[in-house]
Scaffold this active site. Structure first.
Site, mmCIF file in Angstrom:
data_model
loop_
_atom_site.group_PDB
_atom_site.id
_atom_site.type_symbol
_atom_site.label_atom_id
_atom_site.label_comp_id
_atom_site.label_asym_id
_atom_site.label_seq_id
_atom_site.Cartn_x
_atom_site.Cartn_y
_atom_site.Cartn_z
ATOM 1 N N SER A 220 93.647 -4.070 42.495
ATOM 2 C CA SER A 220 94.350 -4.127 41.535
ATOM 3 C C SER A 220 95.843 -3.182 41.777
ATOM 4 O O SER A 220 96.643 -3.188 41.160
ATOM 5 C CB SER A 220 93.592 -3.157 40.492
ATOM 6 O OG SER A 220 92.521 -3.888 39.855
ATOM 7 N N GLU B 62 97.929 -14.160 32.430
ATOM 8 C CA GLU B 62 96.565 -14.015 33.195
ATOM 9 C C GLU B 62 95.684 -13.330 32.439
ATOM 10 O O GLU B 62 94.420 -13.970 32.416
ATOM 11 C CB GLU B 62 96.816 -13.553 34.748
ATOM 12 C CG GLU B 62 95.460 -13.788 35.538
ATOM 13 C CD GLU B 62 95.576 -13.094 36.985
ATOM 14 O OE1 GLU B 62 94.473 -12.880 37.408
ATOM 15 O OE2 GLU B 62 96.674 -12.782 37.413
ATOM 16 N N ARG B 63 95.792 -12.311 32.160
ATOM 17 C CA ARG B 63 94.717 -11.427 31.257
ATOM 18 C C ARG B 63 94.537 -11.956 30.173
ATOM 19 O O ARG B 63 93.428 -11.886 29.464
ATOM 20 C CB ARG B 63 95.170 -9.890 31.267
ATOM 21 C CG ARG B 63 95.307 -9.323 32.643
ATOM 22 C CD ARG B 63 96.128 -7.879 32.454
ATOM 23 N NE ARG B 63 95.883 -7.642 34.227
ATOM 24 C CZ ARG B 63 96.746 -6.797 34.631
ATOM 25 N NH1 ARG B 63 97.833 -6.017 33.883
ATOM 26 N NH2 ARG B 63 96.541 -6.117 36.000
ATOM 27 N N GLN C 262 62.775 -9.833 12.222
ATOM 28 C CA GLN C 262 63.980 -9.184 11.618
ATOM 29 C C GLN C 262 64.872 -8.617 12.815
ATOM 30 O O GLN C 262 65.899 -8.594 12.826
ATOM 31 C CB GLN C 262 63.513 -7.776 10.887
ATOM 32 C CG GLN C 262 64.552 -6.962 10.278
ATOM 33 C CD GLN C 262 64.109 -5.993 9.224
ATOM 34 O OE1 GLN C 262 63.697 -4.938 9.972
ATOM 35 N NE2 GLN C 262 64.169 -5.942 8.126
ATOM 36 N N GLN D 234 68.143 -11.725 27.049
ATOM 37 C CA GLN D 234 66.906 -10.995 26.925
ATOM 38 C C GLN D 234 65.977 -11.575 25.642
ATOM 39 O O GLN D 234 64.741 -11.838 26.037
ATOM 40 C CB GLN D 234 67.015 -9.519 26.327
ATOM 41 C CG GLN D 234 65.818 -8.831 25.993
ATOM 42 C CD GLN D 234 65.220 -8.298 27.272
ATOM 43 O OE1 GLN D 234 65.973 -8.319 28.357
ATOM 44 N NE2 GLN D 234 64.132 -8.010 26.969
ATOM 45 N N GLY E 156 63.626 -14.523 26.930
ATOM 46 C CA GLY E 156 62.502 -13.941 28.051
ATOM 47 C C GLY E 156 62.718 -14.390 29.195
ATOM 48 O O GLY E 156 63.914 -14.566 30.011
ATOM 49 N N GLY E 157 61.761 -15.040 29.866
ATOM 50 C CA GLY E 157 61.542 -15.456 31.376
ATOM 51 C C GLY E 157 62.305 -16.628 31.489
ATOM 52 O O GLY E 157 62.850 -16.766 32.670
#
Length: 386
Positions: free
Chosen positions: A133, A243-244, A280, A337, A340-341
């Site tokens: 940077s 670019e950003r 929920q 998450q 799961g697996g």
């Protein structure tokens, strides 16, 4: 669904072209490219023939003379597909704009038409082992010797480094000058003294080649100088905003795609006698993500409009890059998450998206650098503009 008003029918037609190209030329081969660590050169020629390269380059230099929204649309379509192999954005959003904006007529006519056709692949050499940077800290030197410059040094983390033909290279030409005495050069990579280092093994973006590059008494003619001598830092700062923004555009498209993948999975995943979508907790978490993704999209599109109007400044570019990069990582993590697996399996797009997401908080300027830019702006702007 949020109605987006910045794109017209012509951009939508272009999106369809991009999607067909992705389905036919990228999707069937991407897993192989991930194993090999790069995409074949032929893909670039096919992209050029399909009109995906240099859309915003004027017709006199081989481009379509279209607006920059076409480039952003291509970034979005590739990002939404989950495939990260071809670094078209580096070529389209960084290298060619430097040559177009700061090159002379001879340089434009020499390089741009062939880059639009995909015959020449572009890369940009800024980052060094000790200067990421902090561009002023770069050590690669270019010393004038008659009608040539002699370049010595090293660059790293260079996208397209293994296959590039043309490199926009940042070098120190006067370490004592203001702005670090940086100059930019257009370097043809077949010159003696240009040495490709090893292809770097990365956490993500596995089909996109990233390399070390070395310069060992590399001689380039004075005509390779891009813009004014010692004027490179200003040129870099001007184009870094684009670019950003491009990185933010990509992140916005990724989180939208990841959210949709997760919704589709939750509808089908059965557990405890119901679907994941019936819980929920699932609904609440996805409601939060949907809201954040929508806020991010509005911010990105606003900044795209600013860019198109020529009013996007460095602070806004830093803010949109920071916000979307943080959102990108958070959304991918939370959505994985819910898989799961299965979310940890490489065959699932969410796993690859997780690996690919981490770089967004580093590339194009770290999050800490973005915060520094934004923080300083608070104390340099007039009170009535804060």
């Amino acid at each position: 669904m949020l109605e987006r008003k910045i794109y017209g029918e012509e951009h939508q037609a272009f999106r369809e072209t991009a999607r067909r190209f992705i389905d036919a030329e990228i999707a069937p081969y991407h897993a192989q490219w991930e194993r090999e660590g790069q995409v074949p050169r032929e893909l670039w020629r096919k992209a050029g023939a399909a009109g995906l390269l240099g859309c915003s380059i004027p017709e006199e230099y081989g481009g379509a003379g279209a607006d920059a929204l076409f480039n952003f649309a291509l970034v979005e379509e590739i990002a939404a597909s989950g495939y990260t192999g071809p670094a078209f954005a580096v070529h389209n959003e960084m290298v060619m704009p430097y040559i177009l904006a700061f090159g002379n007529e001879e340089q434009r006519r020499k390089y741009l038409p062939r880059m639009v056709r995909g015959e020449l692949i572009g890369a940009i050499g800024m980052t060094e082992p000790q200067a990421g940077s902090d561009l002023k800290g770069m050590r690669t030197r270019a010393v004038r010797d008659g009608d040539h410059y002699v370049i010595n040094g090293q660059k790293t983390f260079i996208s397209n480094g293994q296959i590039c033909d043309v490199l926009v290279l940042a070098c120190k030409t006067d370490p004592d000058a203001r702005g670090g005495g940086i100059s930019l050069f257009i370097v043809e990579t077949d010159r003696p003294g240009f040495v490709r280092g090893k292809r770097l093994e990365k956490l993500g973006l596995k089909a996109q080649d990233t390399s070390e590059l070395f310069f060992e008494n590399l001689r380039v003619p004075v005509s390779a100088l891009l813009g004014e001598e010692h004027g490179g830092f200003k040129m870099l700062m001007k184009n870094l905003a684009q670019e950003r923004l491009t990185q933010a555009v990509r992140s916005a498209a990724v989180v939208e795609a990841v959210l949709q993948w997760t919704v589709d999975y939750a509808r089908e995943r059965k557990l405890f006698g119901q679907t994941l979508s019936d819980f929920q907790n699932t609904q609440f978490k996805l409601a939060e993500i949907k809201t954040e993704v929508t806020v991010g999209r509005v911010f990105v599109d606003h900044c795209v409009q600013q860019f198109m109007a020529g009013t996007l400044d460095g602070t806004d570019a830093a803010m949109v890059k920071m916000w979307l990069s943080e959102l990108h990582g958070r959304v991918v993590d939370q959505c994985l998450q819910m898989f799961g697996g299965w979310g940890y399996m490489w065959e699932y797009p969410i796993a690859r998206a997780y690996a690919d997401a981490r770089i967004t908080r580093i590339a194009g300027g770290s999050i800490e650098t973005m915060k520094s830019i934004i923080g300083r702006s608070l104390f340099t702007q007039p009170k009535d503009r804060q």
